[in-house]
Write a protein that holds these residues in place. Structure first.
Motif, PDB file in Angstrom:
ATOM      1  N   SER A  76      42.452  39.628  46.463  1.00 27.55           N
ATOM      2  CA  SER A  76      41.253  38.834  46.718  1.00 27.55           C
ATOM      3  C   SER A  76      40.489  39.285  47.964  1.00 27.55           C
ATOM      4  O   SER A  76      39.316  38.998  48.096  1.00 27.55           O
ATOM      5  CB  SER A  76      41.583  37.333  46.854  1.00 27.55           C
ATOM      6  N   ALA A 136      30.079  34.488  56.828  1.00 28.91           N
ATOM      7  CA  ALA A 136      31.321  34.782  56.100  1.00 28.91           C
ATOM      8  C   ALA A 136      31.193  34.189  54.706  1.00 28.91           C
ATOM      9  O   ALA A 136      30.251  33.434  54.429  1.00 28.91           O
ATOM     10  CB  ALA A 136      32.515  34.166  56.809  1.00 28.91           C
ATOM     11  N   GLY A 137      32.163  34.498  53.861  1.00 30.65           N
ATOM     12  CA  GLY A 137      32.151  33.945  52.517  1.00 30.65           C
ATOM     13  C   GLY A 137      32.170  32.422  52.552  1.00 30.65           C
ATOM     14  O   GLY A 137      31.371  31.758  51.871  1.00 30.65           O
ATOM     15  N   ALA A 138      33.073  31.858  53.355  1.00 30.49           N
ATOM     16  CA  ALA A 138      33.190  30.406  53.408  1.00 30.49           C
ATOM     17  C   ALA A 138      31.893  29.775  53.923  1.00 30.49           C
ATOM     18  O   ALA A 138      31.467  28.720  53.443  1.00 30.49           O
ATOM     19  CB  ALA A 138      34.361  30.013  54.302  1.00 30.49           C
ATOM     20  N   GLU A 141      29.539  29.705  51.150  1.00 26.59           N
ATOM     21  CA  GLU A 141      29.822  28.586  50.248  1.00 26.59           C
ATOM     22  C   GLU A 141      29.162  27.307  50.757  1.00 26.59           C
ATOM     23  O   GLU A 141      28.505  26.577  50.006  1.00 26.59           O
ATOM     24  CB  GLU A 141      31.332  28.335  50.154  1.00 26.59           C
ATOM     25  N   HIS A 169      39.951  29.773  45.427  1.00 25.74           N
ATOM     26  CA  HIS A 169      40.311  30.006  46.821  1.00 25.74           C
ATOM     27  C   HIS A 169      40.183  28.673  47.572  1.00 25.74           C
ATOM     28  O   HIS A 169      39.278  27.890  47.288  1.00 25.74           O
ATOM     29  CB  HIS A 169      39.317  31.018  47.391  1.00 25.74           C
ATOM     30  N   THR A 171      38.958  27.926  50.264  1.00 32.49           N
ATOM     31  CA  THR A 171      37.680  27.660  50.932  1.00 32.49           C
ATOM     32  C   THR A 171      36.727  26.890  50.022  1.00 32.49           C
ATOM     33  O   THR A 171      35.859  26.181  50.523  1.00 32.49           O
ATOM     34  CB  THR A 171      36.987  28.975  51.349  1.00 32.49           C
ATOM     35  N   ASN A 172      36.878  26.996  48.677  1.00 34.06           N
ATOM     36  CA  ASN A 172      35.934  26.313  47.772  1.00 34.06           C
ATOM     37  C   ASN A 172      35.997  24.795  47.958  1.00 34.06           C
ATOM     38  O   ASN A 172      34.985  24.170  48.289  1.00 34.06           O
ATOM     39  CB  ASN A 172      36.184  26.670  46.308  1.00 34.06           C
ATOM     40  N   THR A 213      34.910  31.278  40.211  1.00 30.46           N
ATOM     41  CA  THR A 213      35.048  32.652  40.711  1.00 30.46           C
ATOM     42  C   THR A 213      35.148  33.541  39.480  1.00 30.46           C
ATOM     43  O   THR A 213      35.947  33.254  38.589  1.00 30.46           O
ATOM     44  CB  THR A 213      36.332  32.782  41.557  1.00 30.46           C
ATOM     45  N   ASP A 242      31.555  31.977  43.330  1.00 34.67           N
ATOM     46  CA  ASP A 242      32.225  32.568  44.475  1.00 34.67           C
ATOM     47  C   ASP A 242      32.254  34.068  44.184  1.00 34.67           C
ATOM     48  O   ASP A 242      32.938  34.535  43.274  1.00 34.67           O
ATOM     49  CB  ASP A 242      33.643  31.989  44.574  1.00 34.67           C
ATOM     50  N   ALA A 244      33.372  36.635  45.823  1.00 32.44           N
ATOM     51  CA  ALA A 244      34.327  37.478  46.555  1.00 32.44           C
ATOM     52  C   ALA A 244      34.881  38.594  45.677  1.00 32.44           C
ATOM     53  O   ALA A 244      35.376  39.593  46.188  1.00 32.44           O
ATOM     54  CB  ALA A 244      35.460  36.633  47.110  1.00 32.44           C
ATOM     55  N   HIS A 264      27.656  33.483  46.589  1.00 30.35           N
ATOM     56  CA  HIS A 264      27.727  34.193  47.873  1.00 30.35           C
ATOM     57  C   HIS A 264      28.346  35.567  47.633  1.00 30.35           C
ATOM     58  O   HIS A 264      29.101  35.764  46.686  1.00 30.35           O
ATOM     59  CB  HIS A 264      28.518  33.409  48.926  1.00 30.35           C
ATOM     60  N   ASN A 266      30.467  38.715  49.716  1.00 31.02           N
ATOM     61  CA  ASN A 266      31.232  38.984  50.941  1.00 31.02           C
ATOM     62  C   ASN A 266      30.972  40.441  51.284  1.00 31.02           C
ATOM     63  O   ASN A 266      31.622  41.338  50.730  1.00 31.02           O
ATOM     64  CB  ASN A 266      32.731  38.771  50.717  1.00 31.02           C
ATOM     65  N   HIS A 268      31.721  42.081  53.780  1.00 29.54           N
ATOM     66  CA  HIS A 268      32.896  42.712  54.399  1.00 29.54           C
ATOM     67  C   HIS A 268      33.973  43.022  53.371  1.00 29.54           C
ATOM     68  O   HIS A 268      34.903  43.734  53.683  1.00 29.54           O
ATOM     69  CB  HIS A 268      33.434  41.825  55.520  1.00 29.54           C
ATOM     70  N   LYS A 269      33.879  42.514  52.161  1.00 26.39           N
ATOM     71  CA  LYS A 269      34.831  42.903  51.115  1.00 26.39           C
ATOM     72  C   LYS A 269      34.171  43.952  50.220  1.00 26.39           C
ATOM     73  O   LYS A 269      34.446  45.137  50.324  1.00 26.39           O
ATOM     74  CB  LYS A 269      35.237  41.684  50.286  1.00 26.39           C
TER      75      LYS A 269
HETATM   76  C1  LIG Z   1      37.791  35.905  50.849  1.00 25.70           C
HETATM   77  C2  LIG Z   1      37.458  34.858  49.870  1.00 25.70           C
HETATM   78  C3  LIG Z   1      36.701  33.736  50.227  1.00 25.70           C
HETATM   79  C4  LIG Z   1      36.289  33.417  51.649  1.00 25.70           C
HETATM   80  O1  LIG Z   1      35.560  34.437  52.248  1.00 25.70           O
HETATM   81  P1  LIG Z   1      35.604  34.668  53.836  1.00 25.70           P
HETATM   82  O2  LIG Z   1      34.620  35.746  54.055  1.00 25.70           O
HETATM   83  O3  LIG Z   1      37.014  35.024  54.172  1.00 25.70           O
HETATM   84  O4  LIG Z   1      35.191  33.374  54.484  1.00 25.70           O
HETATM   85  C5  LIG Z   1      36.365  32.848  49.223  1.00 25.70           C
HETATM   86  N1  LIG Z   1      36.776  33.035  47.963  1.00 25.70           N
HETATM   87  C6  LIG Z   1      37.530  34.090  47.581  1.00 25.70           C
HETATM   88  C7  LIG Z   1      37.932  34.240  46.147  1.00 25.70           C
HETATM   89  C8  LIG Z   1      37.903  35.041  48.523  1.00 25.70           C
HETATM   90  O5  LIG Z   1      38.647  36.088  48.170  1.00 25.70           O
END
Ligand SMILES: *Cc1c(COP(=O)(O)O)cnc(C)c1O
Length: 482
Positions: A76, A136-138, A141, A169, A171-172, A213, A242, A244, A264, A266, A268-269
């Motif tokens: 992830s 960031a991803g969160a 969100e 995840h 964070t959702n 996701t 999501d 990610a 969103h 990411n 950085h991913k």
């Molecule tokens: C990494 C991730 C997030 C959160 O993203 P951050 O950039 O770490 O805040 C949310 N959902 C999934 C599926 C992720 O892999």
């Protein structure tokens, strides 16, 4: 033009020098600093040769695990290799020496880069507009959910529930709760995908949105996504993605075309900026046309050949970040996208999917796969067999991998898989590395069967040995010496 000065305080004359190296005799130090603040004796600086300093930091960096050292299969998180050219562009003085309060006339290049990055992200995901603000991803969100909230408020509706699939995840639900929503969990089916009957039974007039996701957290594509989008929209609700896991979709399919209203990214991913250890990140948010008026301010607009920051957005949810977001991460993502181009981005996802399925095929002889294959860019194994037969848990397997020189996969997540080992190889690992990694996991499975005490005692080669996890999280001590 005013020249920047550097001062040599340790020498007799205490002269100022210009950056170009020329003496500036017309500006003696005393004329700039009151003499009572001037040093009377040279500073007692530590004397170290450069070679020792370099070795010290290289030794320190090698105590940790990083993607420049070896494979980092953290499911992830998309720990792909970060091309060094990203940092080269990021360090260009035109970017790195900018001040966030400079007037827009003097930052046209940076604004152009941000404008074009947002446009490319918009195109990649098929959305109507993109904001780059979230950090960031969160954070993306939270931004996306606040947009959803504002949309419903504008319709005069007070929907207070948010549906989140049980493999999501953490964070959702956390972001949904932060935005004030009641969270309703939607079940997955035996196939590892969203259970449509369960979804149908939970879609009522109070549901603001469904968060999904895709591909989901166990690496499976939600095949029924168009039907899901229709069910959600027919209910007057919105669909959040999501993003990610965009590493599996680049150039192949687009969330906007699947029916998502908000998502969103990411950076950085998917787009190769370094991460881990908490940041910095960047979580741009893309929206469909009906959410554009609510996007955060400022928005970067292009007029002719000029770029400007627009704050004139009366329906905006407001600011989500100081200034404009994490600009350096944006420069890296921009470099990465420009370097690869559309065909290159598609190859990224194709290779990520091939790598995951190849690695999975090597591991199936020793580990259980709870859901059907093929997978997209990642997969989730279960360590149930090792636990039941040999008393070796997934945690022990993860610790033992460190002795083999690899970072551990994501473990015990998602919660729907018992003893979960979630593995994402990414496209940047070679077949040779995948073979060595697979052999390490197969070897650990053999050890679990023949010498379980070796696995239970791991790690033994790392600077810090097995931690008492409960104590480590209750009494966090990040300063202890090694
Ligand atoms: C990494 C991730 C997030 C959160 O993203 P951050 O950039 O770490 O805040 C949310 N959902 C999934 C599926 C992720 O892999």
């Amino acid at each position: 033009m005013r020249e920047k000065l550097i001062f040599d305080l340790s020498r007799e004359g205490r002269k100022g020098y210009s950056l170009s190296g020329n003496d500036c005799p017309e500006l003696p130090l005393e004329s700039i600093l009151p003499s009572k603040f001037l040093r009377k004796v040279p500073a007692d600086l530590p004397e170290m040769p450069e070679s020792e300093v370099v070795r010290h930091f290289v030794r320190l960096s090698n105590l940790n695990h990083h993607v420049d050292k070896n494979m980092y299969p953290l499911g992830s998180c998309t720990m792909k290799y970060n091309p060094k050219i990203n940092d080269y562009t990021c360090d260009l003085p035109g970017f790195s020496a900018l001040h966030p309060l400079q007037p827009a006339e003097t930052t046209q290049g940076a604004l152009q880069l941000m404008y074009e990055l947002a446009e490319m992200l918009r195109e990649i995901a098929g959305m109507a507009a993109v904001t780059l603000q979230p950090a960031a991803g969160a954070h993306g969100e939270l931004t996306g959910i606040l947009l959803i909230k504002k949309y419903h408020e504008a319709q005069g509706s007070k929907r207070h529930k948010l549906l989140v699939v049980d493999s999501a995840h953490g964070t959702n639900p956390a972001s949904a709760a932060l935005a004030g929503y009641e969270i309703i969990s939607v079940k997955g089916n035996a196939d590892g995908r969203t259970d449509l009957d369960d979804l149908r039974s939970k879609l009522d007039g109070d549901v603001a949105a469904l968060m999904l996701t895709n591909p989901n957290t166990i690496g499976l594509f939600e095949k029924d996504i168009q039907q899901i989008a229709k069910m959600v929209h027919d209910n007057g609700s919105l669909l959040y993605m999501d993003g990610a896991n965009m590493n599996a979709l680049l150039g192949i399919t687009r969330p906007g075309d699947m029916g998502f209203d908000v998502m969103h990214y990411n950076l950085h991913k998917t787009f190769s900026a370094p991460h881990g250890g908490g940041g910095p990140g960047s979580g741009p948010v893309g929206v469909s046309a009906k959410l554009v008026p609510y996007l955060p301010v400022p928005i970067i607009e292009k007029e002719g050949t000029t770029y400007k920051l627009s704050y004139d957005r009366p329906e905006s949810i407001g600011r989500m970040m100081n200034f404009y977001g994490n600009f350096a991460v944006m420069v890296r993502a921009y470099t990465y996208i420009r370097m690869l181009g559309p065909d290159g981005l598609r190859r990224v996802s194709e290779n990520a999917i091939i790598n995951a399925n190849y690695l999975l095929s090597l591991l199936l002889e020793s580990y259980d796969l709870p859901f059907p294959k093929p997978v997209m860019h990642e997969f989730c194994l279960s360590g149930d067999r090792q636990k039941k037969t040999h008393g070796v848990r997934t945690l022990d397997i993860a610790k033992r991998l460190l002795d083999y020189g690899f970072h551990a996969p994501t473990i015990y997540f998602p919660l729907i898989v018992s003893e979960a080992l979630m593995i994402e190889p990414t496209e940047t690992e070679s077949k040779e590395t995948l073979d060595v990694f697979a052999e390490a996991l197969l070897s650990i499975a053999r050890e679990a069967a023949t010498t379980p005490e070796v696995v239970l005692a791991a790690p033994v080669t790392t600077p810090v040995k097995r931690l008492d996890e409960a104590m480590a999280s209750r009494q966090l001590n990040i300063c202890c010496s090694l």
